[in-house]
Design a protein around this motif. Structure first.
Motif, short mmCIF file in Angstrom:
data_model
loop_
_atom_site.label_atom_id
_atom_site.label_comp_id
_atom_site.label_asym_id
_atom_site.label_seq_id
_atom_site.Cartn_x
_atom_site.Cartn_y
_atom_site.Cartn_z
N GLY A 28 -20.18 -7.04 4.60
CA GLY A 28 -19.77 -5.73 4.09
C GLY A 28 -20.92 -4.99 3.43
N GLN A 50 -16.28 -1.76 2.28
CA GLN A 50 -15.35 -2.86 2.51
C GLN A 50 -14.08 -2.37 3.19
OE1 GLN A 50 -16.15 -6.04 2.11
NE2 GLN A 50 -14.21 -6.52 3.10
N ARG A 51 -13.61 -1.19 2.79
CA ARG A 51 -12.42 -0.62 3.45
C ARG A 51 -12.69 -0.36 4.92
NH1 ARG A 51 -10.77 3.07 -1.42
NH2 ARG A 51 -12.73 4.00 -0.83
N ILE A 72 -12.56 -3.65 6.81
CA ILE A 72 -11.17 -4.09 6.99
C ILE A 72 -10.49 -3.25 8.07
CG2 ILE A 72 -8.90 -4.16 5.87
CD1 ILE A 72 -10.47 -4.89 3.25
N ASP A 73 -10.67 -1.93 8.00
CA ASP A 73 -10.04 -1.05 8.99
C ASP A 73 -10.60 -1.30 10.39
OD1 ASP A 73 -8.51 0.10 7.00
OD2 ASP A 73 -9.83 1.83 6.75
N GLY A 83 -11.74 -4.16 11.50
CA GLY A 83 -11.13 -5.42 11.94
C GLY A 83 -9.72 -5.20 12.46
N LYS A 84 -8.95 -4.37 11.76
CA LYS A 84 -7.59 -4.06 12.21
C LYS A 84 -7.63 -3.34 13.56
CE LYS A 84 -5.56 -3.67 7.61
NZ LYS A 84 -5.02 -2.73 6.60
#
Length: 78
Positions: free
Chosen positions: A38, A53-54, A57-58, A60-61
């Motif tokens: 990250g 970091q957001r 995560i997004d 990865g989704k």
């Protein structure tokens, strides 16, 4: 002479956040087994650590959803 209306492209217009998510997802997709931390994403995007970091995560989704959809491409209802 009659003009045809402009055809809309199949790609929707993306906002800045969606573009960053797709950029990070592309980095992960290109990654050949190396970890993409990250902190590295944050530095490359020039955003705060929390925002970086957001985006990780997004992304990865997004990749998970793309893989899920591709996995069902061969299935058809009967």
């Amino acid at each position: 002479m009659r003009l045809l209306p402009e055809q809309q492209s199949e790609d929707p217009v993306l906002d800045a956040v969606q573009q960053l998510i797709l950029t990070v997802a592309a980095w992960f997709a290109e990654d050949t087994g190396l970890k993409l931390p990250g902190a590295e994403v944050t530095r490359c995007l020039g955003v705060s650590p929390k925002t970086g970091q957001r985006r990780v995560i997004d992304a990865g989704k997004h990749l998970t959803e793309q893989r899920r959809l591709q996995g069902r491409g061969h299935l058809r209802s009967v």
